[in-house]
Design an enzyme around this catalytic site. Structure first.
Site, short mmCIF file in Angstrom:
data_model
loop_
_atom_site.label_atom_id
_atom_site.label_comp_id
_atom_site.label_asym_id
_atom_site.label_seq_id
_atom_site.Cartn_x
_atom_site.Cartn_y
_atom_site.Cartn_z
CD1 TRP A 94 -1.46 2.33 2.17
CD2 TRP A 94 -2.94 1.57 0.66
NE1 TRP A 94 -2.43 3.29 2.02
CE2 TRP A 94 -3.34 2.86 1.10
CE3 TRP A 94 -3.70 0.90 -0.29
CZ2 TRP A 94 -4.51 3.47 0.62
CZ3 TRP A 94 -4.86 1.51 -0.77
CH2 TRP A 94 -5.24 2.78 -0.33
CG ASP A 196 -1.40 2.89 -19.52
OD1 ASP A 196 -1.71 3.91 -20.16
OD2 ASP A 196 -2.24 2.19 -18.91
#
Length: 289
Positions: A94, A196
């Site tokens: 995270w 991307d």
């Protein structure tokens, strides 16, 4: 859902119990969750409509970026498929932080350092994805050949199937493929590319370090990456100044930029429809109209 996530932890061999979890933003393709145990915080992406290859490709991309020792990525814990439901999951560290002044300068400098790692081939050696679309791939000695036959021609095939590339648009794109060598170099510096890199695919972690997320990696011209960062915005002048202080752009970059942006516009056209058709047509008209 809690049991499915706990099954993923167990399959990873992590002996922890989930204390809490919540749904978070994870793009328009996957379900995404924040998961907290007694010792760690995790980011989990899952998708009930894809094969594990979908997340294995992302995992491999993050590991390749990390191996350049130039820019941070979240720690990858692994890809596991829930035995009962068949749902694949990608488990990551995270990352939570706020983009602040100077962070995008770090991003530009470190991205350039990543691009400076020269590769021996262009393309990629396995199936890959951009959004929900599977991409044709192989390794090539020619960037021109790979960009023409895999990237642009690959989207042409999808567009024909989906009826997004027809008529005059189809004719012009075919014509462009034939004369692409007028602008696209055959053997530029072969960089590892994120693939991307729009403004939502980087974030800030501990100590203000920029992290790349959600890669669609390939080996190719570094200017292909820079062209996409310019397409939808989200990067400051400081980002580009810092990048060029490490890896200056070529004199032909501005002639190339629309041709490199064309690939991403074709992807968006094939995924989201005619909203992007006008932008595609303007680029085709510029080069072969």
């Amino acid at each position: 859902m809690k049991q499915l996530l706990q099954n993923g932890l167990d399959q990873l061999g992590i002996n922890e119990s989930i204390q809490s979890f919540k749904s978070v933003s994870g793009g328009d393709i996957n379900e995404a969750f924040y998961v907290r145990t007694g010792n760690h915080e995790y980011f989990v992406k899952l998708n009930r409509q894809v094969s594990p290859d979908f997340f294995e490709f992302e995992k491999r991309g993050l590991e390749k970026i990390k191996a350049t020792d130039s820019i941070a990525v979240p720690k990858v814990y692994g890809v596991k498929t829930d035995v009962q439901s068949g749902t694949p999951m990608l488990w990551l560290e995270w990352i939570e932080g706020k983009k602040a002044f100077g962070t995008d300068s770090q991003l530009g400098e470190q991205l350039a350092q990543m691009h400076m790692n020269k590769q021996s081939k262009y393309g990629f050696d396995e199936k890959s994805f951009i959004g929900r679309l599977e991409q044709k791939n192989h390794l090539s000695d020619s960037w021109l050949e790979y960009y023409r036959n895999c990237r642009l021609a690959g989207q042409l095939e999808i567009g024909r199937e989906r009826q997004t590339i027809t008529g005059d648009r189809e004719r012009k794109l075919v014509k462009l493929l034939v004369c692409l060598d007028q602008w696209v170099p055959e053997k530029p510096h072969a960089s590892l590319l994120h693939g991307d890199l729009w403004g939502g695919n980087w974030m800030v972690g501990a100590e203000g370090r920029p992290h790349l997320i959600d890669p669609s990696v390939l080996y190719g011209d570094n200017e292909f990456e820079l062209a996409f960062t310019n397409l939808f915005g989200g990067f400051s002048d400081k980002f580009y100044e810092a990048y060029q202080s490490v890896f200056p752009l070529s004199d032909t970059y501005h002639d190339l930029e629309p041709l490199y942006q064309l690939y991403y516009l074709l992807v968006h056209l094939n995924m989201f429809g005619e909203t992007y058709g006008g932008s595609v047509d303007r680029i085709l008209d510029r080069y072969v109209g």
